[in-house]
Write an enzyme that holds these catalytic residues in place. Structure first.
Site, PDB file in Angstrom:
ATOM      1  N   ARG A 379       0.834  -1.205   0.000  1.00 42.57           N
ATOM      2  CA  ARG A 379       0.000   0.000   0.000  1.00 42.57           C
ATOM      3  C   ARG A 379       0.872   1.261   0.000  1.00 42.57           C
ATOM      4  O   ARG A 379       0.586   2.229  -0.719  1.00 42.57           O
ATOM      5  CB  ARG A 379      -0.932  -0.020   1.211  1.00 42.57           C
ATOM      6  N   SER A 391      -6.857   2.587   0.226  1.00 46.03           N
ATOM      7  CA  SER A 391      -7.042   2.212   1.634  1.00 46.03           C
ATOM      8  C   SER A 391      -6.924   0.702   1.782  1.00 46.03           C
ATOM      9  O   SER A 391      -6.962  -0.050   0.795  1.00 46.03           O
ATOM     10  CB  SER A 391      -8.412   2.675   2.136  1.00 46.03           C
ATOM     11  N   SER A 482     -18.313  -5.528   5.701  1.00 43.26           N
ATOM     12  CA  SER A 482     -18.533  -4.549   6.774  1.00 43.26           C
ATOM     13  C   SER A 482     -17.200  -4.341   7.487  1.00 43.26           C
ATOM     14  O   SER A 482     -16.663  -5.267   8.091  1.00 43.26           O
ATOM     15  CB  SER A 482     -19.594  -5.054   7.762  1.00 43.26           C
ATOM     16  N   ASN A 483     -16.658  -3.126   7.398  1.00 41.08           N
ATOM     17  CA  ASN A 483     -15.322  -2.845   7.917  1.00 41.08           C
ATOM     18  C   ASN A 483     -15.402  -1.856   9.082  1.00 41.08           C
ATOM     19  O   ASN A 483     -15.840  -0.721   8.903  1.00 41.08           O
ATOM     20  CB  ASN A 483     -14.446  -2.268   6.796  1.00 41.08           C
ATOM     21  N   HIS A 534     -25.932 -21.119   6.424  1.00 44.33           N
ATOM     22  CA  HIS A 534     -25.623 -22.550   6.350  1.00 44.33           C
ATOM     23  C   HIS A 534     -26.524 -23.297   5.374  1.00 44.33           C
ATOM     24  O   HIS A 534     -26.250 -24.453   5.027  1.00 44.33           O
ATOM     25  CB  HIS A 534     -25.742 -23.185   7.745  1.00 44.33           C
ATOM     26  N   ASP A 538     -21.348 -24.323   3.453  1.00 44.81           N
ATOM     27  CA  ASP A 538     -20.925 -25.207   4.554  1.00 44.81           C
ATOM     28  C   ASP A 538     -19.645 -24.673   5.186  1.00 44.81           C
ATOM     29  O   ASP A 538     -18.959 -23.814   4.617  1.00 44.81           O
ATOM     30  CB  ASP A 538     -20.709 -26.627   4.033  1.00 44.81           C
TER      31      ASP A 538
END
Length: 561
Positions: A379, A391, A482-483, A534, A538
């Site tokens: 980076r 980023s 989702s960070n 699920h 799996d």
């Protein structure tokens, strides 16, 4: 020969449709391709085209009413033809018995004949509304999940001149706050919901037309009582003045509430909650019951509570506050207080969709630690020459896109009786905004460079916070990220964003001691947790995807190839 027209199934989840607007009236000629009506489904309001040619002989459902899929809504045939035989053949004999706007119960011929003239005026305005120099402005469906909108702000008041491109109001939806344009030149003759009030999709919110026009037929046509511009102030006192009469009827109310004035949405919610509409008082025009009346109804709040309040207030209530401050003041100096705010449309939908996801999709979670030393170095080098700053989230998104190509099971959706394996890769990026969370989608992410991804994500974030995202921006994801790394989070789990099968929760990069080549050295470690449905994915599949993701981030050059 007369043919019945039935309520079509316009989406895979549709069970009934609301007749938003008829474009034809009884006696009109129709031909294949003509738009007969606008039908509101659980997804959107759509045009319904005729497949028959002839004369519209019968309309079986009024505007604003709901009808189940495959029920008869109209009959088309030759002019003057007896359509009752077609209704009887389709098993819909009841509609045939109500040529005007028939009552619900079948009684003796004499009473029905007496009531028919009283019901006849309802359809009459429908015939004449086309000649009225005014246009009804309805609440638009501004997102695929929107069922109602809240008027955030009116930009004009009754009597103001407006142009076709003027923004009449700001409407808060479940996704963002958007502008509603009237698309008509004229005078603002009527405003329905006030600022802060909700209106269902396709409900009347305003009327624009020629100054001095009588808009009463338009409101009657929509199922509302006559209400000119002064109606919003008048309706606050009207329900209060009518309290005595309904109160007397309440004890003797029966289970039959079909004749009570109520919106289709309010009637549906009341049925689900087991509430008899006879027990409610509507706050809309003419005492019509709307959604907020159902939600604010409290069966336990009976009139008996009113007399008990004065009796208890002088004695008990006065005594308790007198003793309490003495004890509390001796031990504490603070005062208990709180603020309550109405739930926003966005928060309502977040609560509904994520609750459905968590309690219908069997979640399981796989966590893995990733050595980010190489990613940190890569980076830094890229940002020395890149046109935009890259980023770590851009790295993760690109790595996920490459990994999803190798693990199509993770890039899939549960559809009940089948599983959809998406060959395209559209990654949703969760963006926090003031009222909640939006998930704009980076489309075909596997074919985009780090710079392209960075520009797109930054643009989404800016437009999300400015409430400028469009419906097309947040539709069509196949996988979500989702960070929370920017908040220094060590580890967390996320709830799957339907219809995706997985969501990746990304934590912060922690500088901790690690063992390399038998020696303890400082390292940069990031934990990621994959939430999986699920029914589709799996444990071994989820773990294999994370292994691929780990290898790509630990050697970033591999995802550049």
């Amino acid at each position: 020969m007369a043919e019945v027209v039935k309520m079509p199934k316009m989406s895979d989840t549709m069970t009934e449709g609301v007749l938003a607007k008829w474009h034809k009236k009884v006696g009109d000629k129709v031909k294949p391709g003509d738009v007969l009506a606008e039908i509101e489904t659980d997804k959107a309001t759509m045009d319904f085209e005729s497949y028959q040619e002839g004369t519209l002989l019968f309309i079986g459902i009024e505007e604003g009413q709901a009808a189940p899929v495959d029920s008869v809504i109209a009959v088309v045939g030759n002019e003057g033809e007896d359509y009752k035989a077609a209704l009887a053949a389709s098993g819909s004999e009841k509609p045939a018995a109500e040529p005007a706007a028939a009552p619900a119960a079948e009684k003796a011929p004499a009473p029905v004949a007496d009531k028919a003239p009283a019901a006849t005026p309802a359809p009459a305005p429908k015939v004449d509304t086309s000649k009225i120099p005014a246009t009804v402005i309805r609440m638009p469906a501004l997102s695929d999940t929107m069922t109602e909108g809240v008027i955030n702000k009116w930009n004009f008041k009754v009597g103001d001149k407006v142009k076709s491109d003027d923004s009449l109001a700001d409407v808060e939806t479940d996704k963002a706050t958007m502008e509603v344009v009237g698309y008509e030149d004229g005078t603002l003759l009527y405003i329905g919901p006030k600022e802060g009030e909700a209106a269902p999709v396709n409900g009347i919110i305003a009327i624009v037309g020629k100054e001095g026009t009588d808009i009463t037929p338009l409101l009657q046509d929509a199922g509302s009582a006559p209400a000119p511009a002064a109606a919003p102030e008048a309706q606050e006192t009207a329900p209060a003045a009518e309290t005595a009469a309904p109160a007397a009827e309440a004890p003797s109310s029966t289970a039959d509430d079909s004749r009570v004035k109520a919106s289709p949405l309010a009637r549906r919610i009341a049925k689900e909650k087991g509430i008899n509409l006879n027990d409610l008082k509507g706050t809309a025009d003419g005492g019509r019951i709307v959604k907020k009346d159902i939600e604010s109804y409290n069966p336990s709040a009976t009139p008996a509570a009113a007399p008990s309040a004065p009796a208890a207030t002088p004695a008990t209530e006065a005594a308790k506050p007198a003793a309490a401050p003495v004890v509390v003041a001796a031990a504490y100096t603070g005062v208990e207080k709180y603020t309550e705010k109405p739930v926003s449309q966005m928060r309502k939908v977040i609560a509904k969709r994520l609750s459905e996801s968590l309690f219908t999709a069997p979640h399981f979670y796989v966590t893995m630690s990733i050595d980010m030393d190489q990613a940190v170095a890569a980076r830094n080098k890229i940002n020395e020459v890149a046109p935009v700053k890259i980023s770590f989230n851009d790295f993760v998104l690109k790595a996920c896109a490459v990994a999803l190509k190798q693990h199509p099971n993770v890039n899939s959706s549960w559809l009940g009786d089948k599983i959809r394996y998406n060959e395209h890769i559209n990654i949703g990026v969760a963006v926090a905004v003031e009222d909640g969370l939006l998930v704009p989608v980076v489309r075909f992410a596997d074919g985009k460079s780090l710079s392209q991804i960075s520009v797109e994500v930054k643009d989404f974030a800016q437009r999300a916070k400015a409430k400028k995202l469009q419906q097309s921006d947040w539709e069509g994801s196949t996988f979500t990220i989702s960070n929370l790394g920017m908040f220094g989070v060590d580890e967390f789990t996320a709830i799957i964003n339907p219809p995706d099968a997985c969501i990746l929760a990304v934590s912060g990069i922690q500088q901790i001691p690690v063992v390399k080549n038998g020696a303890v050295v400082p390292g940069n470690v990031m934990k990621v947790t994959l939430s999986c449905d699920h029914r589709v994915v799996d444990g071994a599949t989820g773990a294999a995807f994370l292994q691929t993701l780990k290898s790509l981030l630990e050697e970033p050059v591999r995802m550049m190839v």
